[in-house]
Design a protein around this motif. Structure first.
Motif, PDB file in Angstrom:
ATOM      1  N   PRO A 102       1.581  15.887   0.139  1.00  0.00           N
ATOM      2  CA  PRO A 102       1.728  14.497   0.575  1.00  0.00           C
ATOM      3  C   PRO A 102       2.027  14.414   2.070  1.00  0.00           C
ATOM      4  CG  PRO A 102       3.688  15.214  -0.604  1.00  0.00           C
ATOM      5  CD  PRO A 102       2.676  16.333  -0.709  1.00  0.00           C
ATOM      6  N   LEU A 103       1.872  13.219   2.618  1.00  0.00           N
ATOM      7  CA  LEU A 103       2.097  13.009   4.046  1.00  0.00           C
ATOM      8  C   LEU A 103       3.591  12.852   4.332  1.00  0.00           C
ATOM      9  CD1 LEU A 103      -0.784  10.437   4.660  1.00  0.00           C
ATOM     10  CD2 LEU A 103      -0.726  12.825   5.398  1.00  0.00           C
ATOM     11  N   ALA A 104       4.342  13.867   3.998  1.00  0.00           N
ATOM     12  CA  ALA A 104       5.790  13.811   4.183  1.00  0.00           C
ATOM     13  C   ALA A 104       6.176  14.682   5.366  1.00  0.00           C
ATOM     14  CB  ALA A 104       6.503  14.272   2.916  1.00  0.00           C
ATOM     15  N   THR A 105       6.276  14.089   6.547  1.00  0.00           N
ATOM     16  CA  THR A 105       6.679  14.822   7.746  1.00  0.00           C
ATOM     17  C   THR A 105       8.162  15.157   7.635  1.00  0.00           C
ATOM     18  OG1 THR A 105       5.109  13.483   8.980  1.00  0.00           O
ATOM     19  CG2 THR A 105       6.712  14.735  10.265  1.00  0.00           C
ATOM     20  N   PRO A 106       8.549  16.419   7.896  1.00  0.00           N
ATOM     21  CA  PRO A 106       9.972  16.760   7.804  1.00  0.00           C
ATOM     22  C   PRO A 106      10.792  16.014   8.854  1.00  0.00           C
ATOM     23  CG  PRO A 106       8.606  18.722   8.248  1.00  0.00           C
ATOM     24  CD  PRO A 106       7.707  17.536   8.258  1.00  0.00           C
ATOM     25  N   THR A 107      11.935  15.512   8.457  1.00  0.00           N
ATOM     26  CA  THR A 107      12.822  14.782   9.375  1.00  0.00           C
ATOM     27  C   THR A 107      14.256  14.919   8.901  1.00  0.00           C
ATOM     28  OG1 THR A 107      13.320  12.615  10.331  1.00  0.00           O
ATOM     29  CG2 THR A 107      12.486  12.620   8.085  1.00  0.00           C
ATOM     30  N   ASP A 108      15.178  14.802   9.836  1.00  0.00           N
ATOM     31  CA  ASP A 108      16.593  14.841   9.446  1.00  0.00           C
ATOM     32  C   ASP A 108      17.123  13.437   9.147  1.00  0.00           C
ATOM     33  OD1 ASP A 108      16.420  14.054  12.115  1.00  0.00           O
ATOM     34  OD2 ASP A 108      18.434  14.792  12.572  1.00  0.00           O
ATOM     35  N   LEU A 109      16.279  12.420   9.312  1.00  0.00           N
ATOM     36  CA  LEU A 109      16.709  11.061   8.963  1.00  0.00           C
ATOM     37  C   LEU A 109      16.794  10.921   7.451  1.00  0.00           C
ATOM     38  CD1 LEU A 109      14.506   8.963  11.431  1.00  0.00           C
ATOM     39  CD2 LEU A 109      16.975   9.319  11.572  1.00  0.00           C
ATOM     40  N   LYS A 110      17.749  10.119   7.005  1.00  0.00           N
ATOM     41  CA  LYS A 110      17.907   9.907   5.570  1.00  0.00           C
ATOM     42  C   LYS A 110      16.730   9.087   5.028  1.00  0.00           C
ATOM     43  CE  LYS A 110      22.887  10.304   5.458  1.00  0.00           C
ATOM     44  NZ  LYS A 110      23.611  10.118   6.670  1.00  0.00           N
ATOM     45  N   PRO A 111      16.411   9.229   3.740  1.00  0.00           N
ATOM     46  CA  PRO A 111      15.275   8.505   3.170  1.00  0.00           C
ATOM     47  C   PRO A 111      15.336   6.985   3.380  1.00  0.00           C
ATOM     48  CG  PRO A 111      16.023  10.189   1.637  1.00  0.00           C
ATOM     49  CD  PRO A 111      17.007  10.165   2.770  1.00  0.00           C
ATOM     50  N   ASN A 112      16.536   6.405   3.277  1.00  0.00           N
ATOM     51  CA  ASN A 112      16.630   4.949   3.482  1.00  0.00           C
ATOM     52  C   ASN A 112      16.361   4.576   4.944  1.00  0.00           C
ATOM     53  OD1 ASN A 112      19.185   6.089   4.231  1.00  0.00           O
ATOM     54  ND2 ASN A 112      20.090   4.048   4.142  1.00  0.00           N
ATOM     55  N   ALA A 113      16.710   5.470   5.887  1.00  0.00           N
ATOM     56  CA  ALA A 113      16.428   5.227   7.302  1.00  0.00           C
ATOM     57  C   ALA A 113      14.918   5.275   7.543  1.00  0.00           C
ATOM     58  CB  ALA A 113      17.138   6.252   8.177  1.00  0.00           C
ATOM     59  N   VAL A 114      14.256   6.260   6.945  1.00  0.00           N
ATOM     60  CA  VAL A 114      12.797   6.367   7.081  1.00  0.00           C
ATOM     61  C   VAL A 114      12.133   5.113   6.521  1.00  0.00           C
ATOM     62  CG1 VAL A 114      10.735   7.631   6.335  1.00  0.00           C
ATOM     63  CG2 VAL A 114      12.790   8.890   7.049  1.00  0.00           C
ATOM     64  N   ARG A 115      12.571   4.688   5.346  1.00  0.00           N
ATOM     65  CA  ARG A 115      11.998   3.495   4.713  1.00  0.00           C
ATOM     66  C   ARG A 115      12.184   2.258   5.592  1.00  0.00           C
ATOM     67  NH1 ARG A 115      15.674   2.424   0.606  1.00  0.00           N
ATOM     68  NH2 ARG A 115      16.621   1.076   2.158  1.00  0.00           N
ATOM     69  N   ASP A 116      13.421   2.037   6.050  1.00  0.00           N
ATOM     70  CA  ASP A 116      13.723   0.838   6.849  1.00  0.00           C
ATOM     71  C   ASP A 116      12.988   0.846   8.185  1.00  0.00           C
ATOM     72  OD1 ASP A 116      15.421   0.200   4.777  1.00  0.00           O
ATOM     73  OD2 ASP A 116      17.269   0.538   5.899  1.00  0.00           O
ATOM     74  N   LEU A 117      13.048   1.980   8.880  1.00  0.00           N
ATOM     75  CA  LEU A 117      12.437   2.066  10.201  1.00  0.00           C
ATOM     76  C   LEU A 117      10.911   2.028  10.120  1.00  0.00           C
ATOM     77  CD1 LEU A 117      14.834   4.703  11.751  1.00  0.00           C
ATOM     78  CD2 LEU A 117      14.479   2.384  12.609  1.00  0.00           C
ATOM     79  N   ALA A 118      10.332   2.733   9.148  1.00  0.00           N
ATOM     80  CA  ALA A 118       8.872   2.707   9.002  1.00  0.00           C
ATOM     81  C   ALA A 118       8.401   1.295   8.686  1.00  0.00           C
ATOM     82  CB  ALA A 118       8.427   3.689   7.919  1.00  0.00           C
ATOM     83  N   GLY A 119       9.131   0.594   7.830  1.00  0.00           N
ATOM     84  CA  GLY A 119       8.768  -0.787   7.498  1.00  0.00           C
ATOM     85  C   GLY A 119       8.817  -1.693   8.711  1.00  0.00           C
ATOM     86  N   ALA A 120       9.900  -1.600   9.493  1.00  0.00           N
ATOM     87  CA  ALA A 120      10.055  -2.450  10.680  1.00  0.00           C
ATOM     88  C   ALA A 120       9.008  -2.102  11.746  1.00  0.00           C
ATOM     89  CB  ALA A 120      11.462  -2.301  11.249  1.00  0.00           C
TER      90      ALA A 120
END
Length: 199
Positions: free
Chosen positions: A13-31
Protein backbone atom coordinates in the motif's frame (compact mmCIF):
# COMPACT_ATOMS: atom_id res chain seq x y z
CA UNK A 1 15.85 -10.31 -3.66
CA UNK A 2 13.48 -13.26 -3.87
CA UNK A 3 10.55 -13.22 -6.31
CA UNK A 4 8.15 -13.38 -3.35
CA UNK A 5 9.67 -10.20 -1.85
CA UNK A 6 9.53 -8.38 -5.20
CA UNK A 7 5.84 -9.25 -5.57
CA UNK A 8 5.13 -7.97 -2.04
CA UNK A 9 6.79 -4.66 -2.88
CA UNK A 10 4.70 -4.27 -6.04
CA UNK A 11 1.44 -4.72 -4.12
CA UNK A 12 2.45 -2.76 -1.00
CA UNK A 13 0.00 0.00 0.00
CA UNK A 14 0.95 3.65 -0.38
CA UNK A 15 1.98 3.94 3.25
CA UNK A 16 5.00 6.24 3.48
CA UNK A 17 6.85 5.69 6.78
CA UNK A 18 6.47 8.62 9.18
CA UNK A 19 6.88 9.32 12.87
CA UNK A 20 3.60 11.27 12.91
CA UNK A 21 0.74 9.56 14.69
CA UNK A 22 -2.04 8.08 12.52
CA UNK A 23 -4.56 10.73 13.63
CA UNK A 24 -2.05 13.48 12.70
CA UNK A 25 -1.58 11.96 9.24
CA UNK A 26 -5.36 11.74 8.79
CA UNK A 27 -6.03 15.31 9.95
CA UNK A 28 -3.14 16.93 8.09
CA UNK A 29 -3.66 14.97 4.86
CA UNK A 30 -7.34 15.91 4.90
CA UNK A 31 -6.63 19.62 5.47
CA UNK A 32 -3.82 19.71 2.90
CA UNK A 33 -5.95 17.94 0.28
CA UNK A 34 -8.76 20.47 0.74
CA UNK A 35 -6.21 23.26 0.40
CA UNK A 36 -4.77 21.58 -2.70
CA UNK A 37 -8.24 21.33 -4.28
CA UNK A 38 -8.76 25.05 -3.61
CA UNK A 39 -5.38 25.87 -5.16
CA UNK A 40 -6.38 24.01 -8.33
CA UNK A 41 -9.76 25.80 -8.32
CA UNK A 42 -8.07 29.18 -7.84
CA UNK A 43 -5.50 28.38 -10.52
CA UNK A 44 -8.16 27.58 -13.10
CA UNK A 45 -10.25 30.64 -12.20
CA UNK A 46 -7.16 32.87 -12.42
CA UNK A 47 -6.33 31.45 -15.85
CA UNK A 48 -9.99 31.80 -16.92
CA UNK A 49 -9.88 35.50 -16.04
CA UNK A 50 -6.42 35.84 -17.62
CA UNK A 51 -7.81 34.48 -20.90
CA UNK A 52 -11.03 36.52 -20.82
CA UNK A 53 -10.02 39.86 -19.34
CA UNK A 54 -10.78 42.95 -21.43
CA UNK A 55 -10.80 46.71 -21.15
CA UNK A 56 -8.41 49.66 -21.02
CA UNK A 57 -5.94 47.94 -18.65
CA UNK A 58 -5.96 44.67 -20.60
CA UNK A 59 -2.20 44.23 -20.92
CA UNK A 60 -1.38 44.97 -17.27
CA UNK A 61 -4.15 42.75 -15.90
CA UNK A 62 -3.48 39.99 -18.43
CA UNK A 63 0.18 39.85 -17.36
CA UNK A 64 -0.66 40.12 -13.65
CA UNK A 65 -3.07 37.18 -13.80
CA UNK A 66 -0.63 35.11 -15.84
CA UNK A 67 2.05 35.70 -13.22
CA UNK A 68 -0.35 34.87 -10.39
CA UNK A 69 -1.52 31.71 -12.16
CA UNK A 70 2.09 30.51 -12.35
CA UNK A 71 2.60 31.25 -8.63
CA UNK A 72 -0.55 29.36 -7.65
CA UNK A 73 0.28 26.35 -9.85
CA UNK A 74 3.79 26.21 -8.35
CA UNK A 75 2.28 25.47 -4.92
CA UNK A 76 0.31 22.41 -6.03
CA UNK A 77 3.14 19.91 -6.37
CA UNK A 78 4.69 20.92 -3.05
CA UNK A 79 1.37 20.52 -1.21
CA UNK A 80 0.61 17.15 -2.84
CA UNK A 81 4.11 15.87 -2.12
CA UNK A 82 3.83 17.00 1.50
CA UNK A 83 0.70 14.84 1.86
CA UNK A 84 2.66 11.86 0.52
CA UNK A 85 5.69 12.58 2.71
CA UNK A 86 3.60 12.38 5.88
CA UNK A 87 2.01 9.09 4.81
CA UNK A 88 -1.25 10.22 3.23
CA UNK A 89 -2.62 9.96 -0.28
CA UNK A 90 -3.61 12.94 -2.36
CA UNK A 91 -5.86 14.04 -5.21
CA UNK A 92 -6.32 11.79 -8.21
CA UNK A 93 -8.68 13.56 -10.61
CA UNK A 94 -10.60 16.70 -11.54
CA UNK A 95 -13.65 15.03 -9.99
CA UNK A 96 -11.73 14.62 -6.72
CA UNK A 97 -10.82 18.31 -6.84
CA UNK A 98 -14.46 19.33 -7.39
CA UNK A 99 -15.60 17.27 -4.38
CA UNK A 100 -13.13 19.00 -2.04
CA UNK A 101 -12.79 22.57 -3.31
CA UNK A 102 -14.47 25.41 -1.43
CA UNK A 103 -13.52 28.09 -4.00
CA UNK A 104 -16.54 28.69 -6.23
CA UNK A 105 -16.14 28.49 -10.01
CA UNK A 106 -17.10 31.37 -12.28
CA UNK A 107 -18.60 30.23 -15.59
CA UNK A 108 -20.12 33.60 -16.55
CA UNK A 109 -19.79 34.51 -20.22
CA UNK A 110 -18.59 38.02 -19.33
CA UNK A 111 -17.12 39.44 -16.12
CA UNK A 112 -15.95 43.09 -15.94
CA UNK A 113 -12.21 43.37 -15.25
CA UNK A 114 -12.58 45.01 -11.83
CA UNK A 115 -15.08 42.34 -10.76
CA UNK A 116 -12.54 39.71 -11.76
CA UNK A 117 -9.86 41.32 -9.60
CA UNK A 118 -12.24 41.70 -6.65
CA UNK A 119 -13.38 38.06 -6.88
CA UNK A 120 -9.82 36.76 -7.07
CA UNK A 121 -8.81 39.01 -4.18
CA UNK A 122 -11.56 37.50 -2.01
CA UNK A 123 -10.62 33.98 -3.10
CA UNK A 124 -7.00 34.60 -2.15
CA UNK A 125 -8.12 35.92 1.25
CA UNK A 126 -10.13 32.71 1.69
CA UNK A 127 -7.06 30.64 0.75
CA UNK A 128 -4.89 32.55 3.26
CA UNK A 129 -7.41 31.82 6.03
CA UNK A 130 -7.44 28.12 5.09
CA UNK A 131 -3.64 28.06 5.11
CA UNK A 132 -3.59 29.58 8.60
CA UNK A 133 -6.02 26.93 9.86
CA UNK A 134 -3.85 24.22 8.33
CA UNK A 135 -0.74 25.84 9.85
CA UNK A 136 -2.39 25.79 13.28
CA UNK A 137 -3.21 22.10 12.80
CA UNK A 138 0.40 21.38 11.78
CA UNK A 139 1.67 23.09 14.92
CA UNK A 140 -0.80 21.13 17.05
CA UNK A 141 0.63 17.89 15.64
CA UNK A 142 4.24 19.20 15.88
CA UNK A 143 4.69 19.01 12.10
CA UNK A 144 7.24 21.78 11.63
CA UNK A 145 7.87 20.99 7.95
CA UNK A 146 4.21 21.45 6.95
CA UNK A 147 4.02 24.62 9.06
CA UNK A 148 7.15 26.01 7.39
CA UNK A 149 5.89 25.21 3.90
CA UNK A 150 2.62 26.99 4.63
CA UNK A 151 4.33 30.09 6.01
CA UNK A 152 5.92 30.78 2.62
CA UNK A 153 2.64 30.10 0.83
CA UNK A 154 0.72 32.43 3.17
CA UNK A 155 3.15 35.22 2.33
CA UNK A 156 2.70 34.61 -1.40
CA UNK A 157 -1.09 34.54 -1.04
CA UNK A 158 -1.08 37.83 0.87
CA UNK A 159 1.08 39.36 -1.89
CA UNK A 160 -1.43 38.25 -4.53
CA UNK A 161 -4.26 39.71 -2.44
CA UNK A 162 -2.43 43.03 -2.19
CA UNK A 163 -1.73 43.18 -5.93
CA UNK A 164 -5.39 42.43 -6.71
CA UNK A 165 -6.62 45.01 -4.19
CA UNK A 166 -4.59 48.01 -5.38
CA UNK A 167 -6.02 48.44 -8.91
CA UNK A 168 -9.63 47.81 -7.84
CA UNK A 169 -11.81 50.95 -7.68
CA UNK A 170 -12.81 52.05 -4.22
CA UNK A 171 -15.53 54.40 -3.16
CA UNK A 172 -14.04 57.86 -2.94
CA UNK A 173 -14.46 59.62 0.36
CA UNK A 174 -16.27 62.93 0.42
CA UNK A 175 -13.85 65.84 0.56
CA UNK A 176 -14.13 67.83 3.78
CA UNK A 177 -15.79 71.23 3.50
CA UNK A 178 -13.86 74.49 3.97
CA UNK A 179 -15.36 74.84 7.46
CA UNK A 180 -14.36 71.27 8.43
CA UNK A 181 -10.78 71.87 7.22
CA UNK A 182 -10.59 75.14 9.21
CA UNK A 183 -11.84 73.41 12.36
CA UNK A 184 -9.30 70.60 11.91
CA UNK A 185 -6.49 73.17 11.55
CA UNK A 186 -7.66 75.03 14.68
CA UNK A 187 -7.73 71.74 16.65
CA UNK A 188 -4.20 70.87 15.53
CA UNK A 189 -2.96 74.37 16.59
CA UNK A 190 -4.69 73.97 19.95
CA UNK A 191 -3.12 70.52 20.47
CA UNK A 192 0.31 71.86 19.52
CA UNK A 193 -0.08 74.76 22.00
CA UNK A 194 -1.26 72.40 24.74
CA UNK A 195 1.70 70.11 24.11
CA UNK A 196 4.20 73.00 24.29
CA UNK A 197 2.62 74.30 27.49
CA UNK A 198 3.02 70.89 29.12
CA UNK A 199 6.80 70.80 28.41
Amino acid sequence: MKAKDAKALQTAPLATPTDLKPNAVRDLAGALNMLLADMFGLYLKTKNFHWHISGPHFRDYHLLLDEQGDQIFATTDAIAERVRKIGGTTLRSVGHVSKLQTISDNDDAFVPAHDMLRELMNDNKHIAASMRECHELAEKHEDAATAGLLENFIDGTERRTWFLFEPAPRKSKRRPSHRERSEAIQRSHWLASAFQASQ
